[in-house]
Design a protein around this motif. Sequence first.
Motif, PDB file in Angstrom:
ATOM      1  N   SER A  49      69.223  32.050  50.856  1.00  0.00           N
ATOM      2  CA  SER A  49      67.885  31.960  51.305  1.00  0.00           C
ATOM      3  C   SER A  49      68.172  33.131  52.381  1.00  0.00           C
ATOM      4  O   SER A  49      67.166  34.208  51.990  1.00  0.00           O
ATOM      5  CB  SER A  49      67.309  30.880  52.432  1.00  0.00           C
ATOM      6  OG  SER A  49      66.165  31.539  52.805  1.00  0.00           O
ATOM      7  N   VAL A  50      68.885  33.887  52.447  1.00  0.00           N
ATOM      8  CA  VAL A  50      69.042  35.223  53.139  1.00  0.00           C
ATOM      9  C   VAL A  50      69.367  36.117  51.811  1.00  0.00           C
ATOM     10  O   VAL A  50      69.253  37.273  52.304  1.00  0.00           O
ATOM     11  CB  VAL A  50      70.815  35.267  54.679  1.00  0.00           C
ATOM     12  CG1 VAL A  50      70.460  36.504  54.721  1.00  0.00           C
ATOM     13  CG2 VAL A  50      69.896  33.845  55.465  1.00  0.00           C
ATOM     14  N   THR A  51      70.275  35.973  51.414  1.00  0.00           N
ATOM     15  CA  THR A  51      71.016  36.857  50.743  1.00  0.00           C
ATOM     16  C   THR A  51      69.810  37.409  49.308  1.00  0.00           C
ATOM     17  O   THR A  51      69.579  38.163  48.720  1.00  0.00           O
ATOM     18  CB  THR A  51      72.525  36.582  49.442  1.00  0.00           C
ATOM     19  OG1 THR A  51      72.036  35.388  48.979  1.00  0.00           O
ATOM     20  CG2 THR A  51      73.527  36.433  50.545  1.00  0.00           C
ATOM     21  N   ASP A  52      68.461  35.823  49.630  1.00  0.00           N
ATOM     22  CA  ASP A  52      67.972  36.743  48.297  1.00  0.00           C
ATOM     23  C   ASP A  52      66.802  38.097  48.594  1.00  0.00           C
ATOM     24  O   ASP A  52      65.855  38.351  47.852  1.00  0.00           O
ATOM     25  CB  ASP A  52      67.026  34.606  47.707  1.00  0.00           C
ATOM     26  CG  ASP A  52      68.044  34.176  46.279  1.00  0.00           C
ATOM     27  OD1 ASP A  52      68.971  34.934  46.794  1.00  0.00           O
ATOM     28  OD2 ASP A  52      67.131  33.028  46.703  1.00  0.00           O
ATOM     29  N   ARG A  53      66.637  37.517  50.162  1.00  0.00           N
ATOM     30  CA  ARG A  53      65.755  38.842  50.691  1.00  0.00           C
ATOM     31  C   ARG A  53      66.354  39.937  50.903  1.00  0.00           C
ATOM     32  O   ARG A  53      66.078  40.754  51.516  1.00  0.00           O
ATOM     33  CB  ARG A  53      65.491  37.803  52.222  1.00  0.00           C
ATOM     34  CG  ARG A  53      64.585  36.949  52.136  1.00  0.00           C
ATOM     35  CD  ARG A  53      64.446  36.018  54.159  1.00  0.00           C
ATOM     36  NE  ARG A  53      63.509  35.257  53.714  1.00  0.00           N
ATOM     37  CZ  ARG A  53      63.163  33.809  53.116  1.00  0.00           C
ATOM     38  NH1 ARG A  53      64.491  33.313  52.186  1.00  0.00           N
ATOM     39  NH2 ARG A  53      62.665  32.987  53.187  1.00  0.00           N
ATOM     40  N   ILE A  54      67.500  39.878  51.593  1.00  0.00           N
ATOM     41  CA  ILE A  54      68.563  41.173  51.960  1.00  0.00           C
ATOM     42  C   ILE A  54      69.539  41.657  51.045  1.00  0.00           C
ATOM     43  O   ILE A  54      70.282  42.664  50.713  1.00  0.00           O
ATOM     44  CB  ILE A  54      69.174  40.890  53.423  1.00  0.00           C
ATOM     45  CG1 ILE A  54      70.484  40.578  53.191  1.00  0.00           C
ATOM     46  CG2 ILE A  54      68.310  40.769  54.261  1.00  0.00           C
ATOM     47  CD1 ILE A  54      70.987  39.997  54.421  1.00  0.00           C
ATOM     48  N   SER A  89      73.500  41.183  48.965  1.00  0.00           N
ATOM     49  CA  SER A  89      74.352  40.786  49.185  1.00  0.00           C
ATOM     50  C   SER A  89      75.068  40.921  50.588  1.00  0.00           C
ATOM     51  O   SER A  89      74.476  41.675  51.016  1.00  0.00           O
ATOM     52  CB  SER A  89      75.834  41.802  47.930  1.00  0.00           C
ATOM     53  OG  SER A  89      75.584  42.191  48.315  1.00  0.00           O
ATOM     54  N   VAL A  90      75.777  39.809  50.541  1.00  0.00           N
ATOM     55  CA  VAL A  90      76.579  40.201  52.789  1.00  0.00           C
ATOM     56  C   VAL A  90      78.015  39.706  51.947  1.00  0.00           C
ATOM     57  O   VAL A  90      78.413  39.810  50.954  1.00  0.00           O
ATOM     58  CB  VAL A  90      75.793  39.205  53.215  1.00  0.00           C
ATOM     59  CG1 VAL A  90      74.476  39.265  53.654  1.00  0.00           C
ATOM     60  CG2 VAL A  90      75.970  37.399  52.614  1.00  0.00           C
ATOM     61  N   ASN A  91      78.711  40.243  53.216  1.00  0.00           N
ATOM     62  CA  ASN A  91      80.113  39.537  52.920  1.00  0.00           C
ATOM     63  C   ASN A  91      79.760  38.679  53.204  1.00  0.00           C
ATOM     64  O   ASN A  91      79.927  38.019  54.185  1.00  0.00           O
ATOM     65  CB  ASN A  91      80.939  40.549  54.329  1.00  0.00           C
ATOM     66  CG  ASN A  91      80.818  42.362  54.116  1.00  0.00           C
ATOM     67  OD1 ASN A  91      80.785  42.617  53.224  1.00  0.00           O
ATOM     68  ND2 ASN A  91      80.924  42.539  55.190  1.00  0.00           N
ATOM     69  N   THR A  92      81.598  37.504  52.212  1.00  0.00           N
ATOM     70  CA  THR A  92      81.798  36.226  52.233  1.00  0.00           C
ATOM     71  C   THR A  92      82.947  36.223  52.459  1.00  0.00           C
ATOM     72  O   THR A  92      83.868  37.377  51.967  1.00  0.00           O
ATOM     73  CB  THR A  92      81.024  35.825  51.319  1.00  0.00           C
ATOM     74  OG1 THR A  92      81.530  36.550  49.667  1.00  0.00           O
ATOM     75  CG2 THR A  92      79.651  35.940  51.176  1.00  0.00           C
TER      76      THR A  92
END
Length: 103
Positions: free
Chosen positions: A93-98, A100-103
Amino acid sequence: MSVLMELAIFPTDKGGSVGAAVGRVVEMIRDSGVVYQVTAMGTLVETPTLAEALDIVQRAHDVLAGDASRIYATVKLDIRKGDTGRIYGKARSVTDRIGSVNT
């Protein structure tokens, strides 16, 4: 129902490195067949019932209790009727908005 649980549990009487003890807990979680994700600060688990999530906590304690005289644990719960698969969906839900993020 979906129960998301973040569990951090470790012995406090085994010195500064508790990776071996945490590894035994994660191994138990893996072998239990629940959906889980290891993070730097705990393990996320998704179960279909609260009883199953609390059973994981009890079993984690049992894994450590044999050779520890003191155990520290934190548990966070997010209990929701209906949806399952939230362990991945909440992050998506977050990555769809912003993006890719560090995982």
